[in-house]
Design an enzyme around this catalytic site. Sequence first.
Site, short mmCIF file in Angstrom:
data_model
loop_
_atom_site.label_atom_id
_atom_site.label_comp_id
_atom_site.label_asym_id
_atom_site.label_seq_id
_atom_site.Cartn_x
_atom_site.Cartn_y
_atom_site.Cartn_z
N ASP A 1 13.65 9.15 95.28
CA ASP A 1 13.67 10.56 94.89
C ASP A 1 13.66 11.43 96.15
OD1 ASP A 1 12.77 12.17 92.03
OD2 ASP A 1 12.59 13.26 93.93
N ILE A 2 14.46 12.49 96.11
CA ILE A 2 14.60 13.35 97.29
C ILE A 2 13.34 14.19 97.53
CG2 ILE A 2 15.63 15.41 96.20
CD1 ILE A 2 17.80 15.24 98.43
N ASN B 1 11.30 12.04 81.58
CA ASN B 1 11.13 13.41 81.10
C ASN B 1 12.30 13.75 80.18
OD1 ASN B 1 8.89 13.65 82.80
ND2 ASN B 1 10.12 14.42 84.50
N VAL C 1 17.17 17.45 85.68
CA VAL C 1 18.52 16.89 85.78
C VAL C 1 18.86 16.24 84.44
CG1 VAL C 1 19.99 15.22 86.96
CG2 VAL C 1 18.25 16.49 88.26
N HIS D 1 17.18 9.50 83.28
CA HIS D 1 16.65 8.77 84.44
C HIS D 1 15.20 8.39 84.21
CE1 HIS D 1 16.11 13.11 85.12
NE2 HIS D 1 14.97 12.80 85.72
N HIS E 1 11.65 7.61 86.22
CA HIS E 1 10.90 7.73 87.46
C HIS E 1 10.00 6.50 87.60
CE1 HIS E 1 11.59 12.14 88.13
NE2 HIS E 1 11.75 12.14 86.81
#
Length: 114
Positions: free
Chosen positions: A30-31, A87, A96, A100, A102
């Site tokens: 993750d950025i 999420n 986003v 996805h 996490h």
Amino acid sequence: MSDCIFCKIARGEIPCAKVYEDDKVLAFDDIHPMAPVHVVIIPKNHISTLMDVAADKDDIINHLTAAAQKVAKIKGVDASGFRVAINCNAEGGQVVFHLHVHVLGGRKLQDELG
Ligand code: AMP
Ligand code: ZN
């Protein structure tokens, strides 16, 4: 062709720090990490939210779960522990809109579920 940011990462048009990849999913750091280990796992095909997964015929959730196990081992948090989170939609904290998972770990996680 989708201009979704995670589709662009899946196509290699935007760089990422790849952690794991197979034919169906891609995992990358993750950025904006919220823990020492914070990896995002995406399906390579665009699916907007968890609510768009067809539970009866889609094995992508199983595949994402298997990938989370692999990521946990790669990052060395499989024994110490980690958190897996998806999420969904605005009040779920989804920013986003490409499904996805996490994977968070590397420290003792508190009750940060919001
Ligand atoms: P969510 O709030 O569940 O939609 O999470 C989206 C996550 O994607 C956030 O944790 C962001 O930091 C992360 N993110 C957004 N853009 C990138 C990127 N280009 N590379 C890696 N992670 C990203
Ligand atoms: Zn996408």
